[in-house]
Design a protein around this motif. Structure first.
Motif: not given
Length: 336
Positions: A250-251, A254, A258, A290-292
């Motif tokens: 997920s890191r 993300q 971005d 998964h995006h913040r």
């Protein structure tokens, strides 16, 4: 017999014996199998181990002979394994000087032998990678990839396969900055597929370790460039590996969300092949999930308009379906 390395044999006799054995190694399986008796293999490997005692042409003939035998059926390869061929050949790579006669050709014969010996066999692969006091095969493969176009097509698949090997093998690969090496290969379109597949496999097995490398800005830039690939068959395979990377970390997902990855992905949604459009939409779904800041993601890249256009104009049923699911998710999120 023992005439190949026997103390009494003069250089000419040894050279003749090597040439005869090379001839036999080219013959059919029945003839070649006669060479696989322990005594003959020991003699051949002794020439390699004590290479400085023999004329370069004799040594090259013996290395060719071992290469031919390594291309035989699995029973032949097993005899070579038991005689210690893997470790002997790796040690030889450590000792052969760059300026030695036939050095490049000798390295080529050895790498081809090791390629056939290690292919589809994790035990022999590990023997080649982890064989102290030798450095093991990894730095030799890296050097062949960097320095030699002639050996690159053999060295690169071997190097990429180590990412799917045992944990001990991957530890050696890590020692020689293997993940960074794979990332550098992404810059060359011809090797992107192998390198990205290796990274995806390694990430799946050791996520924390590998994602620390993959989420760095320079790594993300190289992963974004993968979407510029123009060869259709390669592009499809690359998307498969990229999807695995997005799923495994997920890191990294993300970090890609971005980056310029999303606008490039949207650009490629006009691809003429439906199966590729499906893969791209699945990747977009994964990034969105998964995006913040999913709302901002949709607004920033005009994703609602993108999926609405696909629902309206795309002829492929599955593409319309996934675009429809994304549209629903975007709308639901807009009201939260």
């Amino acid at each position: 017999g023992r005439d190949l390395t026997g103390e009494g044999g003069d250089a000419e006799t040894v050279a003749q014996a090597a040439d005869i054995l090379l001839l036999f190694s080219h013959a059919d399986e029945t003839v070649a199998s006669k060479m696989l008796v322990h005594a003959v293999l020991q003699d051949l490997l002794l020439v390699v181990q004590e290479s400085t005692r023999f004329a370069p042409a004799t040594l090259l003939a013996v290395l060719k002979c071992l290469k031919n035998l390594s291309m035989g059926p699995s029973a032949h390869v097993l005899h070579l394994q038991r005689a210690g061929a893997v470790v002997t050949l790796v040690y030889f790579l450590d000792t052969v000087a760059d300026d030695a006669p036939y050095a490049l050709e000798m390295r080529g014969q050895v790498l081809l032998s090791l390629y056939h010996l290690c292919k589809l066999n994790r035990l022999r692969q590990e023997q080649a990678v982890v064989c102290p006091p030798s450095k093991g095969i990894v730095p030799h493969l890296q050097e062949a990839v960097v320095r030699s176009t002639h050996l690159k097509h053999v060295a690169l698949p071997m190097l990429c396969d180590i990412a799917r090997a045992s944990k001990r093998s991957r530890t050696e690969l890590w020692k020689y900055s293997g993940a960074g090496f794979y990332l550098e290969l992404l810059a060359q379109e011809a090797w992107r597929d192998d390198a990205l597949e290796a990274l995806a496999a390694w990430l799946a097995d050791e996520p924390r370790k590998v994602e620390a490398i993959l989420e760095k800005p320079e790594s993300i830039r190289l992963l974004v460039e993968v979407l510029d690939t123009q060869t259709p068959a390669t592009f499809e395979n690359l998307l498969d590996s990229l999807k695995k990377i997005l799923t495994a970390s997920s890191r990294v997902n993300q970090a890609l969300g971005d980056s310029k990855f999303v606008p490039k992905l949207v650009e490629r949604l006009t691809h003429p092949t439906p199966v590729i459009r499906v893969q791209l939409l699945r990747m977009l779904t994964s990034i969105y999930e998964h995006h913040r800041e999913p709302k901002q993601l949709v607004m920033l890249h005009g994703l609602m308009r993108v999926v609405e256009r696909m629902i309206e104009h795309d002829k492929a049923v599955l593409v319309k379906e996934i675009a429809g699911q994304l549209q629903k998710a975007f709308k639901a999120n807009a009201y939260l």
